[in-house]
Scaffold this active site. Structure first.
Site, mmCIF file in Angstrom:
data_model
loop_
_atom_site.group_PDB
_atom_site.id
_atom_site.type_symbol
_atom_site.label_atom_id
_atom_site.label_comp_id
_atom_site.label_asym_id
_atom_site.label_seq_id
_atom_site.Cartn_x
_atom_site.Cartn_y
_atom_site.Cartn_z
ATOM 1 N N ARG A 1 -122.637 -13.640 31.592
ATOM 2 C CA ARG A 1 -121.540 -14.482 31.111
ATOM 3 C C ARG A 1 -120.892 -13.921 29.852
ATOM 4 O O ARG A 1 -119.666 -13.902 29.713
ATOM 5 C CB ARG A 1 -122.064 -15.910 30.888
ATOM 6 C CG ARG A 1 -121.123 -16.942 30.317
ATOM 7 C CD ARG A 1 -119.725 -17.040 30.916
ATOM 8 N NE ARG A 1 -119.638 -16.969 32.350
ATOM 9 C CZ ARG A 1 -118.604 -16.435 32.991
ATOM 10 N NH1 ARG A 1 -117.570 -15.934 32.334
ATOM 11 N NH2 ARG A 1 -118.597 -16.381 34.302
ATOM 12 N N LYS B 1 -101.413 -13.304 15.090
ATOM 13 C CA LYS B 1 -101.739 -14.550 15.797
ATOM 14 C C LYS B 1 -102.846 -14.272 16.808
ATOM 15 O O LYS B 1 -102.630 -14.287 18.030
ATOM 16 C CB LYS B 1 -100.487 -15.111 16.455
ATOM 17 C CG LYS B 1 -99.422 -15.510 15.437
ATOM 18 C CD LYS B 1 -98.139 -16.018 16.067
ATOM 19 C CE LYS B 1 -97.119 -16.383 14.982
ATOM 20 N NZ LYS B 1 -95.826 -16.809 15.531
ATOM 21 N N LYS C 1 -91.722 -12.921 4.300
ATOM 22 C CA LYS C 1 -91.112 -13.887 5.218
ATOM 23 C C LYS C 1 -90.290 -14.915 4.461
ATOM 24 O O LYS C 1 -90.234 -14.913 3.227
ATOM 25 C CB LYS C 1 -92.206 -14.573 6.018
ATOM 26 C CG LYS C 1 -93.021 -13.613 6.871
ATOM 27 C CD LYS C 1 -93.852 -14.378 7.881
ATOM 28 C CE LYS C 1 -94.624 -13.407 8.776
ATOM 29 N NZ LYS C 1 -95.503 -14.106 9.696
ATOM 30 N N GLU D 1 -88.453 -10.025 6.609
ATOM 31 C CA GLU D 1 -87.937 -10.859 7.687
ATOM 32 C C GLU D 1 -86.570 -11.418 7.293
ATOM 33 O O GLU D 1 -86.417 -11.974 6.204
ATOM 34 C CB GLU D 1 -88.915 -12.019 7.939
ATOM 35 C CG GLU D 1 -88.450 -12.994 9.010
ATOM 36 C CD GLU D 1 -89.365 -14.217 9.104
ATOM 37 O OE1 GLU D 1 -90.509 -14.061 9.530
ATOM 38 O OE2 GLU D 1 -88.913 -15.322 8.718
ATOM 39 N N ASP E 1 -85.607 -12.243 12.961
ATOM 40 C CA ASP E 1 -86.341 -13.374 13.525
ATOM 41 C C ASP E 1 -85.432 -14.338 14.267
ATOM 42 O O ASP E 1 -84.465 -14.875 13.693
ATOM 43 C CB ASP E 1 -87.072 -14.125 12.408
ATOM 44 C CG ASP E 1 -88.059 -15.131 12.988
ATOM 45 O OD1 ASP E 1 -88.743 -14.784 13.970
ATOM 46 O OD2 ASP E 1 -88.133 -16.263 12.477
#
Lengths: 285, 285, 285, 285, 285, 285
Positions: A107, A142, A174, A204, A225
């Site tokens: 597994r 992510k 960002k 960004e 973006d």
């Protein structure tokens, strides 16, 4: 082991603790009570690792380590390697040895291969979709907590490229950073004042106006973006030869080709790591 | 913290090392160079954790710990709790404090919440689909390596129940075990001979003939693997009052209601843990 | 290695960190200064692991790992195996190799074997005492911190069975739980509402009245705590065919036979793990 | 916390990982399912830690940490402290807070206190038996793997003294070393040639002849192994003012007074650590 | 805490395990036996952390954590901060609390501050020496195993900049790589084919001919290894506006100014991390 | 491996985690991207570990482990061993195998050997300087955090001896202890009251008056801190035959011979561990 520079597996020293920890998680305290109690100690098995669906394989490097840690005497013979695309029904590897050991490892090994092949397969689909354009598919941060180096590897197995591995190996400014520090110019200047010479800076932007400010400041990489196709094209014209362009936001298999054809250099996708369904792999006796 | 017996979070002592390790993975060696270099040390931010899509929330228990480990002075104020189903746009929590700290914690916190809420949301859909039947939705050991206790928790947040946590807390005899040990009878007898009195035994069967053998041996729980609806109904009639029945194999949202209506007690799904897409959550300043 | 399903050693992946940590504890920072300074590096020794008293052996699986970690070139040749009962003076194993290595490993290896054989020997005495009855001897969670999986294994080596391995693998509702939650009925109902289908529920009762309530609720296993022989007999009559019965409390070698003859299924003892004297084993050159 | 120089607890930095590991061992993956499922989250309990038998207490320093790690909001109010001797029935501490938390911590806390108080109690009995003589009771390296610093502390709580903590903090040359290196003289000379000036050398001798050789070489401490009372007395006369004497081997409560009266400085016992029965302590609501 | 973007301490989550491990190394098993045995438990001390020599301070961030881990009740009041240059005799911090705790923490705290301030002081001397030129001083990967993030921080405290933190955050192609892969061109092409867009490539060259090849390939950063002053000047003329230049090899305080005046952008030194003598700091009562 | 009792390497079980952690520090998440990308997987290299300066070698025991962990197939053939003094240009070892692996291991291996050989070389210079006197050179606890056992080993490789390994293996009463506990007499008495018989007591004195008090109390070892040559001579006369004497404070290569000639038994130096410049070692293809 066949290792291309493209797939480039993580170093064994880094994989070992992840695999060991996954095994401890499944063994718990009492171990594999089902196999140990029901199967005689000397029963031998020959098991096949099989792909139930078509896809691009990744994670064998971890699975092989699972079998070796569970029982060093298990023989693992590979038929496919990480980075290969296989048809449904393809035999990926054959494992011989004590039946108890094979079943104890099963597994955890499958969980690695299923999860990482799912990412490789999703990445591969995006890479195929942009074939012939200049665009490269890249992943993001992510990722699933604890598995980043393996998931970044799975992206490479699928033909993609890696963006930052963490907060520390490149600067990516960002919108929230801009909001907190007062604009593009101070952000870029501060970053340059403190950084060494081997770290890159990416910014960004949401608008072409921001893009122009970034270009005027000589920023190397610019993340566009959530821009529409027309804006992406215009961005490409403005930036050609002056900066590397990356597009992100709402990238799907349906839209990625059009984005690539605007001429951007990189297209980043969080979905290839955080939402790729597992590839169906199984162990047959 | 609101804690129902149903959601029951993992003990903090168990969550702490997972969160710490996820933070170390993202901080690398040099830490959050973007925030540290571009944002003044004393800048304060107020950030909102927002659901971009509708879904069932899970993982806040880890996210809250991420913020606390990054900076004990950050104030985390919850608006929603694990186990709640929210609409797109819902504010889940508000975090106040140093902007650098909020941004350093952002991605790791979101990765936990996005991944675990994805699992809770997928589980919740299955639970809703079988509402009114006797069937309970249960997860499997097909989880992401290293995150099992959190993924099992996410299943509970979605209204599901947990099957085994590992190889060691129950006996589950599958086809490979039967192949290796010579049949149902010796398998059950050996398991009973070695097990203590607090561990249960489940047996996987593929046919009604096997089911009848299992019932005659007094097995408590029987896993009906990949059986058609008619066979499941017949199995229910045979086993009623004699054993607990679990159905598995190719369970989807499209098929789960029909399976539940056959009267089985449990329906297990690997997909709710290994293939649930991430829920879209974001941090807005 | 001879491994019966009964003794079933913990998986090597789980033993390794315990052994390594025990070695680090003894080596400290400067290592075995006595052996390293007084014995030439190339001196060879042949050492015998000997039982100074009669008893049932357990812990060789850890001792063998101690020798291997200290020096992979040491040859460990077993004469007895875990689970065997030996006479005083019996040779258990022979270890050949560098004298320094043998002496560095000696104390840690003996500490494992002495401690675990003590538990196996104590267990074996209880098991012998109830021979011919239906009763099985089981251990509890009253174990030495950090050594539970090895102590549970030692109990198996002595012929006993294992109760829960921890708080998480079965429900055991005791008097304190009942006091805190308002009685037997709500306790059982709440447990059933939240548990998956593979975990069992056991209830501790002090009186026959409580026993009757438990039986009426269909509880599977009932722990009869500190009941007299007459009450145990009466409990057996009430419960026969309806529930598994476990007796506990003040169980000694003097009383265990009488308890077993009441017909209970299990007799649990904390003393076999927490108060068993070490078996005298030594290493002779 | 009342801390005498005599009892001197291990530093909290060293205790923390042992306690944390013991908790993880008991919590497993799913945590305390019994308490979490049966008891409402807001139920408050007041529990008493009680000695069921008379004895000398040790391990509260670990138990207090168990309660704090399980739930920082639990209030732990001590009534007795490590090193105190108590009567049967004595209240040792009171713990207030959430019932779930108290019950989750209970067993691990009791396992520490029971085990270590058992050692302190056994040590105390030896110390009382030699009261009025010059002899001090010391422990050995025959400790339970992983718990040495706590067991050495328990010996101090019982009024004993500590011998070496490991292989590295003193030289103790035993018969096996002599066999491997060619005799007392080369052993002592080699040890002196390589040791720094802050480590002591002790030599084990079996005969008065060996003792004389040791004294002639100026060895500071001599371990008289398994000598009869007459030989011990003679050894004392020979060594008076020239070396420290330690007696070991077959020391029991019945024999220890006579050994002490021979005038030896130290008497070492493995049994006080490896074979002390647990002290009966319990948690009452 | 005063934190400039320049000094930017490592994140506390990364410092904690290093400090904890250093404490465990010094405490060993028995802890600070000198302080515990000789000083009464309630004795209070007021200690001053003092610089015995002039220098640039670094490592207080670790020292403060040492005091807090040893005893959370110790009060640490800073008089100087990391990155400040102080005169001999300057008081750096004052620590109040239990004398035992202060003395237990003393050596580990001083070892951090002495070692890291030594590096900051050495770096600062190089930075001062090149003041007014465009050259920045950077460190290398020639650091002490286990302390890289703190030593890189010490370099920042001294006014220097950081090169790569490890093998993985930038490509640096050296002579051995060129020897193994067949020249500059294939090396650069292969690196570009496999790298993502956020990692930079640096190439080490020994001659102006190699430099010209590198410039023709558009390499961003070029490491000029062990070149004489004339060649460095010529390199600057060739590369101006086309690539960033770094000089390395045999850089000393005597030569660094002349190197800087050739116009290179960066000068790297291994000696500032691997050979800086410790700064003399002490703790006075 | 040639191992003299003098050099006595730390046990492999203790070295392994230090080496592993150093490798993880350098590999980061993405591993050796330069070698993996630029060099074909099957390229073989033969590398020489070379001393660029003359010195005494130490740390090969760690370097060999680095190569083995990076790639078990690398062949490491030693030409010199820890403890040997070599000329500039001497070949220390030859490593054959995959070029990628050699380059991945290079820097970590060199960092160990350079740092530890620097300490061995500095120690050796002091040892040579006092040759022919009774004085032995000893190190202190002024070591680099995390590397104490290796640095103590490096001191042995240089011909020095080790003082305490930590706070716990000997009592060393300094001026701060005396200030906090009220003088020499109570300090010595308290230490003797609590210590076991295998730990030594050393007392630091600043004056001959203190020395006389110490001698009258029978203290075994006395540390003469920062005394002038005349006082050291006088101390030697007073203490001869009554106590071991250690001199410390401002010991340099220029002063150490004169100190040794006063007749002290030990001279301790912090500088040999905390301020030794790295030895220049390199890896040549």
């Amino acid at each position: 082991m066949i290792v291309s520079a493209r797939t480039r597996p993580p170093h064994p020293v880094l994989i070992e603790p992840i695999v060991r920890s996954a095994l401890e998680e499944d063994l718990g305290r009492a171990g594999d009570i089902t196999s140990d109690l029901t199967i005689p100690a000397d029963t031998i098995a020959c098991a096949k690792l099989v792909a139930r669906s078509a896809g691009t394989i990744s994670g064998l490097i971890a699975a092989e380590r699972v079998f070796a840690l569970v029982d060093p005497k298990l023989a693992y013979r590979p038929a496919k390697h990480d980075g290969e695309t296989v048809a449904a029904g393809a035999i990926i590897a054959v494992i011989d040895g004590h039946a108890r050991s094979v079943l104890t490892a099963e597994r955890v090994a499958l969980n690695f291969v299923g999860h990482l092949s799912g990412i490789a397969t999703a990445t591969h689909a995006f890479v195929e979709a942009v074939a012939g354009t200049r665009a490269r598919i890249v992943c993001t941060r992510k990722t699933t907590p604890g598995l980043r180096i393996l998931e970044k590897y799975a992206v490479r197995c699928g033909g993609g490229f890696n963006h930052r591995f963490g907060l520390d190996d490149a600067v990516l400014i960002k919108d929230n950073h801009l909001a907190a520090c007062g604009g593009i110019k101070p952000a870029i200047e501060r970053a340059r004042a403190g950084l060494g010479h081997m770290a890159k800076i990416e910014l960004e932007v949401d608008t072409l106006t921001q893009l122009e400010e970034a270009l005027s400041l000589g920023v190397d990489t610019i993340l566009l973006d959530n821009m529409g196709i027309d804006d992406l094209k215009r961005a490409g014209e403005l930036a050609r030869g002056r900066a590397t362009l990356e597009a992100s936001g709402s990238v799907t298999l349906a839209t990625v080709r059009a984005i690539a054809e605007t001429g951007v250099d990189y297209i980043s996708s969080g979905a290839i790591t955080h939402s790729a369904p597992s590839l169906d792999v199984a162990l047959d006796f």
